[in-house]
Scaffold this active site. Structure first.
Site, mmCIF file in Angstrom:
data_model
loop_
_atom_site.group_PDB
_atom_site.id
_atom_site.type_symbol
_atom_site.label_atom_id
_atom_site.label_comp_id
_atom_site.label_asym_id
_atom_site.label_seq_id
_atom_site.Cartn_x
_atom_site.Cartn_y
_atom_site.Cartn_z
ATOM 1 N N CYS A 162 -6.964 -7.503 -4.884
ATOM 2 C CA CYS A 162 -7.323 -8.618 -3.885
ATOM 3 C C CYS A 162 -6.503 -8.324 -2.511
ATOM 4 O O CYS A 162 -7.097 -8.717 -1.517
ATOM 5 C CB CYS A 162 -6.798 -10.090 -4.371
ATOM 6 S SG CYS A 162 -5.144 -9.884 -4.957
ATOM 7 N N ASP A 189 -12.440 -16.252 0.690
ATOM 8 C CA ASP A 189 -11.894 -15.132 -0.361
ATOM 9 C C ASP A 189 -12.709 -14.052 -0.505
ATOM 10 O O ASP A 189 -13.672 -14.337 -1.199
ATOM 11 C CB ASP A 189 -11.623 -15.983 -1.749
ATOM 12 C CG ASP A 189 -10.876 -15.189 -2.543
ATOM 13 O OD1 ASP A 189 -10.551 -13.954 -2.163
ATOM 14 O OD2 ASP A 189 -10.600 -15.617 -3.700
ATOM 15 N N HIS A 192 -2.177 -13.848 -5.969
ATOM 16 C CA HIS A 192 -3.775 -13.596 -5.384
ATOM 17 C C HIS A 192 -3.439 -13.439 -3.807
ATOM 18 O O HIS A 192 -2.267 -14.193 -3.444
ATOM 19 C CB HIS A 192 -4.666 -14.637 -5.607
ATOM 20 C CG HIS A 192 -6.057 -14.443 -5.356
ATOM 21 N ND1 HIS A 192 -6.745 -13.369 -5.711
ATOM 22 C CD2 HIS A 192 -6.857 -15.176 -4.562
ATOM 23 C CE1 HIS A 192 -7.952 -13.300 -5.205
ATOM 24 N NE2 HIS A 192 -8.311 -14.302 -4.506
#
Lengths: 665, 306
Positions: free
Chosen positions: A419, A479, A463
């Site tokens: 991520c 995202d 994250h």
């Protein structure tokens, strides 16, 4: 040769005063949890001093003379100073206490010294809780305290022939008697909001979890870390997991490899800003219990409506506490999952557009190309996301090493990342096209504990995502990791991480061992959560609520103190009464049964004289009660055999107790 | 349940009781003292049967018996023996004294000078004698019964306390009761009867009994009681000095022997109480002037049994 050495050692071992062994064992175990925290410069000498004392007890070594002792004290001070550059503060203070306590062993011979050493050992136990307040540590320290108390009882009876197990039992009894007192003090001692005293904080203590920088590999390193970051109890319905973005820190400054949070320097300068956003839809209420992470920021569900007491909000909508989180911190918040950050003003700060010169040239070209094709900013964002979705980007925990220009290499060559790679590259693409953007770090999702009504968010849920400022819409959360199709996610477990909804659809039933382990894990976490909620998190509010449930409404601290003292007095009185009643009889079941027999006869006017043996007694009383002769003789004989003979009759004790019970003079 | 040892000992006491009339308790105490490998002091007036008791014990136990009459001119050599020059061989030969016997009756030990007394007492303690630079072991078993006239009589050297401590027990016989005295007066000569008495044990059997005494169990609870007694004697202000560890050991061994004679394999507090006056009576001294050892024993007997 070796055998003889062993024999000699065994002989010396038997000569050692047992009380000393209890003390050394208790002290060593009390020091063990500090090993990881103290520098080797102090741990090694402490271990040596403990060994020296043991050697002295084994009569293998002599204690150092006074001059050497002073020298050692000087060295210990120097070593502490060398390690911490101070003698005060939490860490240095504990280190100094530990090393000086071990040095005290070098001159411990009078009872006064022993009392000091044992008292300070108890204090070492307290210092351990400055660093770790978990349930396991609590249990372990209970063991240590038992050992130390055993040492105390053993030293208090010099030359006593009390067997070791009896000593241990005595200290366990003492602790058991102290338990109600401890409970009362815990429940009723007035809690003061905020810390009781301010401990000088230490710099540079490592904590696990997110940090204020993000470079490739930072977060993926956390993906294997199962440690709990925080636990959440929702007041109402739990929102879907893929909407649980736990907002942490905004990273705005980029040097081509590492994203940083520049606010550390700014903090405290600007006045805290209020939230400028429009809430849409229903709010979510929850209580969050944050594990200590040694840093100042707090986590909240995107987007919080207010900040907990003792914290402020930054320009990037981060919640910053006044002090770093060193103990468990609990706060209740309200968040809106759907919101619109104020769209009126474009961010005046160029920091959100800045890119390191010369870095990521290919990404800049791509950005300009895509921007030129797009109608507006929103369309551009969509095109970048499409680019990630259509090109063969993979999601993996082991991304290849990116050397020179991580953003370009990731976007055009390796196309495998975690991520942080996606968030970083996406934010760079936004900035390259002139859109203000920043990286947000925090946690995503979490797991529901089926055995308890709460949510667990672990370090592995860490994250990173992006926020882009769009004209007319303000800051929008994007995202980029979420757009990767599931077939390009390397590890199936990761599906759950990045898109919990997929996992629910495709999820296969785990085998029973996995299920069992999960349940054990959840169960243990629940125990820990309860411990955190009720023991560690027992503050003013919880205390008031708990006392209210007991029917004690609106107790101010004066009343609480008087209640406390009344309770303590009652407990002590009950214990004292018991001790008083038990005094003439030793805790020996045989003697107790016989004493009962004598009491029964005493009530009939035939008391036993204290110096009268059982035999003489029976011979004296039988003429007055000849009808009881058989019973009296039976009980007397059983008692004598049980108390004085080598081999006990089978079930003798039971028979004796039975006979005494049935004996009715 | 009663052991073989008990039967043997009971028979012994009965046999001795036919000679020494009406003194069964004293016979038992003397026997217990012997079984506990201790030495016995009998303190009494002349003519109450001290010698007869000693002689009877020697006879029934099958022990070699020697009597030493202590007088004011007795020399250590008269007890221990001397080296005599032999004309034929031209060498010195050791002529053993009366001490080389299994049972010694040291009669009127307080009549002799301290020098002679200490020769005996050292032999008792060491179980061996040193004469002319040579150490000679005394026979096994070795048992001394010393008699003493009450110290108020004229011309005596009373034994000092340090030496009294070496006697495990002190008993006194006292006058016989009417019934026993009548039997004594009407019966046959004791001396003759004594010679008709046949030994009931031999040396090894006696030693086996002594070993068995050591195996009698003393439980923790009993040792607690014994220690309570010792501690009391050391802490109470009425005692000039407390009981020594040797006194404690003597108490324990005597109580063990007493328990064995009662047919038990373990000691009861009553055993301790029975032997107590005889074991500690001669070792105690009152702190106050004119204090009475009897009263101290009574104080000890009032210590509660834990």
């Amino acid at each position: 040769m070796i055998e003889r050495l062993q024999q000699a050692l065994a002989w010396r071992w038997r000569q050692v005063e047992r009380a000393q062994l209890w003390l050394l064992a208790g002290l060593t175990l009390a020091l063990l949890p500090h090993i990881g925290r103290l520098p080797w410069l102090l741990i090694l000498p402490a271990a040596l001093l403990l060994g020296w004392r043991l050697g002295f007890e084994l009569k293998l070594a002599r204690l150092p003379p006074r001059v050497l002792r002073w020298l050692l004290v000087g060295l210990a001070l120097a070593a502490t100073w060398a390690s911490y550059r101070t003698l005060f503060g939490q860490q240095a203070g504990v280190a100094l206490l530990v090393i000086m306590l071990c040095l005290k062993l070098m001159e411990m011979d009078k009872p006064r010294d022993v009392a000091i050493v044992i008292g300070l050992s108890y204090f070492v136990v307290i210092t351990v809780f400055l660093f770790d307040q978990s349930l396991l540590m609590g249990g372990y320290m209970l063991l240590v305290v038992t050992l130390l108390t055993t040492a105390l009882t053993a030293f208090s009876r010099p030359g006593a022939t009390l067997p070791e197990r009896a000593n241990l039992r005595l200290s366990a009894t003492l602790l058991a008697q102290a338990a109600p007192l401890a409970l009362l003090l815990f429940v009723l001692f007035p809690r003061i909001p905020g810390p009781l005293w301010h401990l000088p904080s230490d710099a540079g203590r490592a904590g696990t979890g997110l940090s204020e920088t993000m470079s490739p590999g930072n977060i993926s390193r956390l993906s294997d870390n199962d440690a709990v970051a925080f636990r959440v109890r929702f007041a109402g319905e739990t929102p879907p997991q893929d909407r649980l973005y736990w907002r942490g820190l905004a990273l705005t400054s980029f040097d081509g490899r590492t994203w940083r949070n520049p606010n550390e320097a700014r903090r405290g300068l600007g006045a805290p800003r209020s939230f400028d956003y429009t809430a849409i839809g229903e709010s979510v209420h929850y209580t969050l219990t944050l594990e200590p992470h040694q840093r100042r920021w707090l986590f909240a569900l995107d987007m919080p409506a207010s900040v907990p007491p003792g914290s402020t909000v930054s320009a990037d909508v981060e919640i910053i506490a006044d002090n770093s989180v060193k103990t468990l911190r609990q706060y209740s918040l309200q968040s809106y999952l759907d919101y619109r950050l104020d769209a009126g003003l474009a961010p005046s700060n160029f920091a959100y557009l800045r890119l390191p010169p010369g870095m990521a040239p290919r990404a800049r070209i791509l950005a300009q190309q895509l921007r030129a094709e797009s109608r507006d900013d929103a369309d551009y964002v969509q095109r970048v996301l499409d680019f990630i979705r259509q090109q063969p980007f993979y999601y993996t925990r082991q991304p290849p090493l990116l050397l020179d220009d991580p953003v370009d290499e990731f976007l055009f060559d390796s196309r495998q990342g975690f991520c942080e790679h996606y968030a970083s590259a996406f934010t760079v693409l936004m900035r390259a096209a002139g859109l203000p953007a920043r990286v947000m770090t925090g946690y995503l999702g979490g797991e529901d504990n089926p055995l308890g009504d709460y949510f667990i968010v672990r370090q592995s849920d860490a994250h990173a995502w992006s926020e882009v400022w769009l004209r007319g819409r303000g800051w929008v959360r994007v995202d980029p990791t979420a757009v990767i199709p599931p077939e390009r996610v390397e590890n199936r477990d990761d599906l759950e991480r990045i898109a919990p909804a997929y996992a629910a659809r495709t999820g296969e039933a785990p085998d029973w061992a996995k299920r069992l382990w999960r349940n054990v894990d959840y169960g243990w976490d629940r125990v820990n959560n309860t411990w955190n909620q009720w023991i560690i998190g027992y503050d003013e509010g919880t205390q008031t609520a708990f006392l209210g449930r007991l029917g004690l409404e609106n107790v101010d601290w004066q009343r609480m103190v008087s209640l406390l003292f009344i309770g303590l007095g009652l407990v002590v009185a009950v214990i004292a009464l018991q001790l008083f009643r038990r005094r003439p009889v030793r805790r020996d079941v045989v003697a107790e049964a016989y004493a009962r027999f004598c009491r029964k006869l005493a009530r009939r006017g035939l008391p036993r004289k204290p110096a009268e043996g059982a035999q003489d007694y029976s011979m004296r009383i039988i003429p007055s009660r000849p009808e009881l002769a058989a019973q009296i003789q039976h009980i007397t004989l059983l008692y004598q055999r049980l108390r004085y003979a080598r081999s006990m009759p089978r079930d003798g004790l039971r028979h004796l107790q039975q006979a005494v019970r049935r004996f009715r003079p | 349940m009663k052991s073989h040892a008990y039967k043997t000992l009971d028979a012994l006491v009965a046999a001795a009781g036919r000679i020494v009339l009406g003194k069964e308790n004293e016979i038992r105490l003397a026997l217990a003292c012997l079984l506990a490998r201790g030495h016995l002091l009998i303190e009494d007036l002349p003519g109450v049967g001290k010698t007869t008791l000693a002689h009877t014990l020697a006879q029934v136990l099958g022990l070699q018996y020697q009597r030493i009459q202590f007088t004011s001119d007795l020399l250590p050599a008269d007890i221990l023996g001397v080296a005599v020059f032999e004309q034929d061989s031209g060498r010195f030969r050791f002529q053993p004294g009366p001490i080389f016997a299994q049972l010694i009756l040291a009669d009127e030990v307080n009549r002799a000078t301290p020098k002679a007394q200490s020769a005996l007492l050292e032999a008792m303690e060491e179980q061996q004698v040193s004469v002319e630079g040579e150490t000679r072991p005394l026979p096994e078993p070795f048992f001394v019964i010393a008699t003493q006239n009450p110290a108020s009589q004229i011309g005596t050297f009373p034994l000092p306390e340090s030496q009294l401590d070496r006697f495990t027990m002190r008993i006194s016989l006292g006058y016989p009761d009417l019934h026993a005295e009548r039997e004594l007066l009407g019966g046959r000569n004791r001396r003759e009867l004594l010679h008709e008495l046949s030994p009931m044990l031999d040396g090894t059997q006696l030693q086996a009994l002594q070993t068995e005494v050591g195996r009698v169990h003393a439980a923790d609870a009993l040792l607690d009681y014994l220690q309570a007694l010792l501690v009391f004697s050391r802490q109470s202000p009425h005692f000039a000095h407390g009981l020594s560890p040797r006194a404690g050991l003597s108490l324990l061994h005597s109580a063990r022997a007493w328990a064995l004679m009662a047919g038990r394999d373990h000691v009861l507090p009553e055993d301790l109480q029975t032997v107590l006056p005889h074991v500690v009576g001669h070792r105690l001294q009152a702190a106050e002037a004119g204090g009475d050892a009897q009263r101290l024993v009574a104080l000890l007997q009032a210590v509660p049994i834990p």
